[in-house]
Design an enzyme around this catalytic site. Sequence first.
Site, PDB file in Angstrom:
ATOM      1  N   LYS A  17      44.681  26.159  42.132  1.00 23.22           N
ATOM      2  CA  LYS A  17      44.525  27.254  43.104  1.00 23.22           C
ATOM      3  C   LYS A  17      44.467  26.742  44.536  1.00 23.22           C
ATOM      4  O   LYS A  17      44.937  27.409  45.453  1.00 23.22           O
ATOM      5  CB  LYS A  17      43.269  28.078  42.788  1.00 23.22           C
ATOM      6  N   LYS A  29      51.657  29.920  32.729  1.00 25.31           N
ATOM      7  CA  LYS A  29      50.943  31.051  32.119  1.00 25.31           C
ATOM      8  C   LYS A  29      51.216  32.340  32.886  1.00 25.31           C
ATOM      9  O   LYS A  29      51.522  32.288  34.084  1.00 25.31           O
ATOM     10  CB  LYS A  29      49.445  30.753  32.018  1.00 25.31           C
ATOM     11  N   LYS A  31      48.400  36.775  37.661  1.00 23.87           N
ATOM     12  CA  LYS A  31      48.462  37.760  38.747  1.00 23.87           C
ATOM     13  C   LYS A  31      49.111  37.164  39.980  1.00 23.87           C
ATOM     14  O   LYS A  31      49.659  37.866  40.798  1.00 23.87           O
ATOM     15  CB  LYS A  31      47.038  38.156  39.180  1.00 23.87           C
TER      16      LYS A  31
HETATM   17  P1  TYM Z   1      40.425  36.058  35.227  1.00 23.69           P
HETATM   18  O1  TYM Z   1      39.968  37.239  36.000  1.00 23.69           O
HETATM   19  O2  TYM Z   1      41.431  35.160  35.842  1.00 23.69           O
HETATM   20  O3  TYM Z   1      41.007  36.508  33.839  1.00 23.69           O
HETATM   21  C1  TYM Z   1      40.269  37.368  32.991  1.00 23.69           C
HETATM   22  C2  TYM Z   1      40.439  36.937  31.548  1.00 23.69           C
HETATM   23  O4  TYM Z   1      41.820  36.946  31.196  1.00 23.69           O
HETATM   24  C3  TYM Z   1      42.169  35.694  30.606  1.00 23.69           C
HETATM   25  N1  TYM Z   1      43.566  35.386  30.936  1.00 23.69           N
HETATM   26  C4  TYM Z   1      44.500  35.070  30.025  1.00 23.69           C
HETATM   27  N2  TYM Z   1      44.449  34.975  28.674  1.00 23.69           N
HETATM   28  C5  TYM Z   1      45.592  34.647  28.025  1.00 23.69           C
HETATM   29  N3  TYM Z   1      46.771  34.423  28.668  1.00 23.69           N
HETATM   30  C6  TYM Z   1      46.874  34.502  30.013  1.00 23.69           C
HETATM   31  N4  TYM Z   1      48.026  34.293  30.618  1.00 23.69           N
HETATM   32  C7  TYM Z   1      45.698  34.845  30.754  1.00 23.69           C
HETATM   33  N5  TYM Z   1      45.432  35.016  32.071  1.00 23.69           N
HETATM   34  C8  TYM Z   1      44.133  35.348  32.164  1.00 23.69           C
HETATM   35  C9  TYM Z   1      41.213  34.690  31.245  1.00 23.69           C
HETATM   36  O5  TYM Z   1      41.091  33.535  30.451  1.00 23.69           O
HETATM   37  C10 TYM Z   1      39.934  35.491  31.297  1.00 23.69           C
HETATM   38  O6  TYM Z   1      39.269  35.442  30.063  1.00 23.69           O
HETATM   39  N6  TYM Z   1      36.726  32.737  35.658  1.00 23.69           N
HETATM   40  C11 TYM Z   1      37.152  33.912  34.947  1.00 23.69           C
HETATM   41  C12 TYM Z   1      36.224  35.096  35.109  1.00 23.69           C
HETATM   42  C13 TYM Z   1      34.781  34.841  34.842  1.00 23.69           C
HETATM   43  C14 TYM Z   1      34.181  34.683  33.564  1.00 23.69           C
HETATM   44  C15 TYM Z   1      32.783  34.510  33.808  1.00 23.69           C
HETATM   45  C16 TYM Z   1      34.683  34.669  32.262  1.00 23.69           C
HETATM   46  C17 TYM Z   1      33.800  34.761  35.768  1.00 23.69           C
HETATM   47  N7  TYM Z   1      32.592  34.577  35.143  1.00 23.69           N
HETATM   48  C18 TYM Z   1      31.879  34.333  32.765  1.00 23.69           C
HETATM   49  C19 TYM Z   1      33.763  34.484  31.221  1.00 23.69           C
HETATM   50  C20 TYM Z   1      32.400  34.309  31.486  1.00 23.69           C
HETATM   51  C21 TYM Z   1      38.510  34.343  35.479  1.00 23.69           C
HETATM   52  O7  TYM Z   1      38.886  34.021  36.591  1.00 23.69           O
HETATM   53  O8  TYM Z   1      39.163  35.204  34.722  1.00 23.69           O
END
Ligand code: TYM
Length: 338
Positions: free
Chosen positions: A114, A198, A201
Amino acid sequence: MNKKIFSGVQPTGNLHLGNYLGAIKNFVQLQNDKRNQCIYCVVDLHSITVKQDANILKKNIRETTAAFIASGLDPEKSIIFNQSAVTAHAEGAWILGCVSRMGWLSRMTQFKEKAGKDKEKASVGLYVYPVLMAADILLYDATHVPVGEDQKQHLELTKDIAQKFNNDFSVPNFFPSPEPIFELTAPRIMSLRDGAKKMSKSDSSDMSRINIQDDSDLIALKIRKSKTDQEPIPEELIDLEKRPEANNLINIYASMSHSKVEDVLRNFSGKPFSYFKPLLADILISELEPISKKISELLKEPDVIDKILNEGALSAKKISGPIIKSTYDILGLNTILE
Ligand code: TYM
């Protein structure tokens, strides 16, 4: 065993199929097992690690909440709230930041990706992002965390932070060691344009992803235009290994139809992708279209969404408040719990 589930999704707009299959669908399944206590958070403090427009952020917080509910999360069964409404998250992040080591954070691949080439210009928040994530999880004594595979390293870091806190302050098992839960078939959904990247967004090409709110025509178009190769669908799993784009589409189909990849191959082996793609588009449209409609309906009543978030925050505070208080006590910081 009763599981304490915590997970979060950033309100950065345009939730996509990766978020849905990798995370949100699993949230719903876990919620529907009555033995689990489920807490799902719209992690707005994480999203401000890159600059956000205030009005758009507000809209995106509601939109992500609406997507949770439209996908099947039920505020009667799960706690749904936004992170900034519960101050314990920011407090916990500070405390755990004092336990975490620079070396651990420097190894985080998501930061490297990032921040890009010019790391000096990345926010400090982006660097300590995984510490806030550890606070989210540990402040609820979560035992299980449903996430996509891209979050694996952050979960491992959370375990290290928990263990170091417990060791440093001689409080064995104060923070439990949380386990990730990955979706079996599609823990990592890949871009429709490049099977090595992957689905995300932040990809500049909208054709690389299916957004939850894309209409049927757009979903059909994106699947029709998705990258594949000239070969027909193979018989054996091993033959998909060197065909990342084909593998991705087959995985998406398997995950959407709740079937095993082997069964999808058995049903379609020998068929060209021109035959398979319209069927994949149909299965996506039939599941995503009602969700998209429900999101639009929910967004017409922002007060209802805000009420759900408010009530969720009150319930979340009841759990994280005493844990942050104990943490202060352990550190010798005396506080008065409101
Ligand atoms: P974020 O907002 O980027 O994504 C949310 C969830 O979607 C999953 N994800 C995917 N799974 C499969 N294939 C993909 N291409 C893909 N893109 C996104 C992510 O793995 C996530 O589960 N850091 C985290 C948010 C967070 C969090 C937490 C998660 C903050 N605090 C505590 C669990 C526990 C994130 O940026 O997710």
